[in-house]
Enzyme design. Sequence first.
Site, short mmCIF file in Angstrom:
data_model
loop_
_atom_site.label_atom_id
_atom_site.label_comp_id
_atom_site.label_asym_id
_atom_site.label_seq_id
_atom_site.Cartn_x
_atom_site.Cartn_y
_atom_site.Cartn_z
N CYS A 91 34.71 37.56 35.82
CA CYS A 91 35.22 38.55 34.86
C CYS A 91 35.52 37.88 33.52
O CYS A 91 35.25 38.44 32.46
CB CYS A 91 36.52 39.18 35.34
SG CYS A 91 36.49 39.79 37.01
N ASP A 92 36.14 36.71 33.56
CA ASP A 92 36.76 36.16 32.36
C ASP A 92 36.03 35.00 31.70
O ASP A 92 36.41 34.59 30.60
CB ASP A 92 38.20 35.74 32.68
CG ASP A 92 39.05 36.96 33.01
OD1 ASP A 92 38.66 38.06 32.58
OD2 ASP A 92 40.06 36.82 33.70
N CYS A 104 39.50 35.32 38.59
CA CYS A 104 38.16 35.90 38.56
C CYS A 104 37.33 35.29 37.43
O CYS A 104 37.36 35.78 36.30
CB CYS A 104 38.24 37.42 38.41
SG CYS A 104 36.62 38.20 38.41
#
Length: 487
Positions: free
Chosen positions: A181-182, A178
């Site tokens: 997200c990261d 992801c």
Amino acid sequence: MNTLRKSIFIIGLLAAGIAGALWYKSSFQKAAISLEALKDKRNIVPIAIIGSGPAGLNAALYGARAGLYTVVFEGKAPGGQLVGTSYVENWPGIPKMLGAQLVEQNKLQATTFGALMVPETIAEVDFSVWPYILRTEDGQEVGALTVIIATGSNPRRLSETGVVKGESEYWGYGVSSCAICDAPFYKGKRVVIIGGGDSAIEEATLLTAYADKVTILVRGTQLRAAAVMQARLKDNPKINVLFHTKVSEVLGDGKVVTGVRLTDTQENKSYDLETDGVFLAIGHLPNTALFKKSITLDKLGYITLKDRSQRTNLPGVFAAGDVADPRYRQAGVAAGDGIKAALEAIEFLQEHGFTGTVAQKLEKNYYDSTPEANLIDLTPVTSARQFDDLASKNSWVVAEIGAENCASCSTLLPIVRSVGTKLADKAKFIYIDLTEQPKDLIQRFKLTSVPAILIFKQGALIARYDQQLFSKRELYTILTALIAEKV
Ligand code: NDP
């Protein structure tokens, strides 16, 4: 002779097995469909939708707008994969919008017409009787007159296509699926992306906002991504593409990723490439495990549809979106599938005599999920000192680690709150928001990705789950095993 007998025996067994499986599947089609069966039934739903991505939400929109009581079981990743996408620029009629925002609007549109969104995961189905039985993880049983399966697909891991050492070990410690997200964790760092499809390009572009260098590793000799996506690479000096390159190992120092071991398959040469992060963009697997006993699947595990419809092998059971689409896998296509599935479900109900008058009579028997009232709030923790203070007063502390733009963190939040409500007397449930980058907490707990769940006993970290989504039951089971039994 012996070998011949053995072969005949094995062929016999196989034939019996295949015949048995065929009988098992065809026997489902004998479930009698008659409105008579509904008289004394409770918890019934004319259109039950499993899954809440674009397929599920647009099926809900059409079902509800047709005046039928339509219930969506949202599953453990409400909104599906769109929620984890950055900007969507190919949704008809909307030039550019965040995936999560698009889902929100779609949901609002469906609920405005009366669709009921239930934050539950279906754990079991029984398609051998009609109304079809759906069981939620909380043990509620629903009698569905029609079912629309819209459970989507999940990102694949390298280990699903062959063992790659280090992938599991460093999952959440540099290995991620992801980027949205990261990506912020990779400011000024180097990352690699594995895969050559649209996702790989999208993630690469997104990561260049943070990382200094992004290398796309493509196993073949060409990208699979659409030309318009490939064009994004041209003017981006931070992105480099390596073709005919396979990853054989994710390397690390025991704590975090430090590199990848690669093989140049043309030169037949193996070498190591230093990197701080490994992002996977290697396609998806359909979520069909729940249905494989009764619904016909193709050899890749996708639901097989009849003709040009959304009909499955069972009457009144339809499938829509990525769960039945190995080819297009586009949000817009999934939405269209959902619409088709709802229209077919409506037609099915009409064909079986389900009129407005019948609906009125049955209304008192409809399923009603009680919304979860009185959920606990997670205590926000912003510093190590505050954490120590709470840990000294509570034997067990469960922390959700999240960040502002992380859609999966918001997905996890109601689940943690719900489980926290059940276990409030055993543990303190807290929330650590990484948006403001609380350095002391990040360093102390080595927070490298979101969402994460960290579990502490007497202030000591005893378990952590990085980048994992849970259903309520999964999280409850893990926590009760750790907390309840050891308290
Ligand atoms: P795809 O299936 O399109 O691509 C997967 C890529 O991963 C391929 O290049 C494949 O290589 C590679 N791959 C698969 N297994 C491995 C492995 N074990 N090791 C190394 N490489 C591997 O998946 P995507 O997720 O990119 O896209 C899925 C769908 O979603 C597509 O239809 C796409 O168009 C759509 N999408 C659209 C977006 C947009 O329009 N904004 C954004 C993202 C996705 P090979 O080619 O050799 O098989």
